[in-house]
Scaffold this active site. Structure first.
Site: not given
Length: 357
Positions: A98, A179, A226
């Site tokens: 990731q 984020y 994601r």
């Protein structure tokens, strides 16, 4: 539970089952962002997952948001990760890394130049970062210039190329949990007045550019994405979640990505909307109600049977049960997660969970 153990094709990937290990920050890298033999042991223990998605890994120096998290922006980091991917592949596993740029979720103490973290707008999270010296306030980030944005897009693509060099089967772009990518998506953290702010079309621009650049770098069949619709993690807020993710999914759908990964936050109707619009493989971290944390195998079976997911991701279950497939088949029992060992430290609460005899 048989549905969890059916094989699955995701892009060009052939997964042996539909149990995905969700990404989990564990803060056990050494000071220069390198993983160690302990990481190789940890992930190899869990190679029975159809797909492992690693902990968030920074694509650049400025992308770091926590102490002791790994990177993929130096030759030394690439070489260190190769030990992990070799160990997982030796056990027959499939592993994606990731890529996580934390944006404004950071602190000058993390960066060699002592500079500020960056974000779409100069708006602080209002939250704190843990450090060995105590809790530190997230400062107001430096607003990214157009050159900064282009550099961040290039950093994701470069880190994806590094991931392939390190032996990963692919990468997941972290567009969730407050984020950098979600900071651009969310109107609470993105108050720009240029081509990257304001309208939904503008706010999804950075996410789509990152996905396109990464897909161009390593092939779309090696790229997952994601999202966490409606998340308020790390101080983000979205006033238009349904419309925002309708537009984002529509823009990502033609790229032919390996999968879309939803961190569900108790809004199953939102999940259904995305499932209906997404033409490819969909991985769901299932939380059908606000109270359903942590998720259980039964939640995954329900999602597969309903057709809102092709595979299901679990976090805490994998953390505490390296032999999770065997335990599900046996109907349990399941190890209890040791919260004291979640972040930092050594093998305790990391590689020392027992397996079924």
């Amino acid at each position: 539970m048989d549905e969890l153990f059916e094989e699955l094709s995701a892009g060009k990937l052939e997964l042996s089952n539909r149990l995905v290990m969700a990404p989990m920050t564990r803060s056990r890298a050494v000071h220069d962002g390198k993983v160690t033999a302990l990481h190789a042991e940890y992930y190899a223990q869990r190679a029975g997952a159809g797909l492992i998605i690693t902990e968030g890994t920074q694509p650049s120096v400025r992308g770091q948001g926590y102490v002791w998290t790994p990177g993929l922006h130096s030759d030394e980091q690439v070489e260190a990760w190769r030990e992990v991917t070799d160990a997982v592949h030796a056990e027959g596993g499939v592993i994606f890394v990731q890529l996580m740029h934390t944006g404004r979720v950071g602190h000058p103490s993390l960066y060699p130049d002592g500079g500020l973290p960056v974000g779409p707008s100069p708006i602080a999270t209002g939250e704190q970062m843990w450090s060995p010296e105590g809790m530190l306030e997230h400062p107001e980030p430096r607003e990214m210039t157009l050159d900064d944005i282009a550099e961040a897009v290039a950093d994701f693509a470069a880190a994806a190329r590094n991931a392939v060099a390190a032996g990963f089967d692919g990468v997941e772009l972290h567009g969730a949990n407050g984020y950098l990518i979600q900071q651009f998506l969310a109107d609470g953290s993105n108050q720009r007045t240029d081509a990257y702010g304001g309208t939904i079309e503008n706010r999804i621009r950075f996410a789509v550019e990152v996905a396109k650049a990464t897909a161009d770098a390593i092939g779309p069949e090696r790229v997952g994405f994601r999202v966490s619709p409606g998340s308020t993690a790390n101080g983000v807020s979205e006033s238009d979640t349904s419309e925002l993710y309708d537009a984002l999914v529509a823009a990502l759908a033609p790229l032919g990505l390996a999968y879309l990964h939803i961190m569900e936050l108790g809004d199953r109707e939102q999940t259904r909307r995305i499932r209906a619009a997404w033409p490819g493989t969909l991985i769901l971290n299932p939380h059908p109600t606000p109270e359903s944390f942590p998720s259980k195998p039964e939640d995954g079976v329900e999602a597969l049977r309903e057709g809102v997911a092709d595979a299901v991701a679990f976090a805490e279950l994998w953390l505490a049960n390296p032999d999770l497939p065997a335990r599900i088949k046996a109907g349990g029992p399941y190890n209890e997660a040791d919260r004291a060992g979640f972040y930092g430290g050594d093998h305790c609460g990391y590689t020392d969970y027992p397996v079924l005899s």
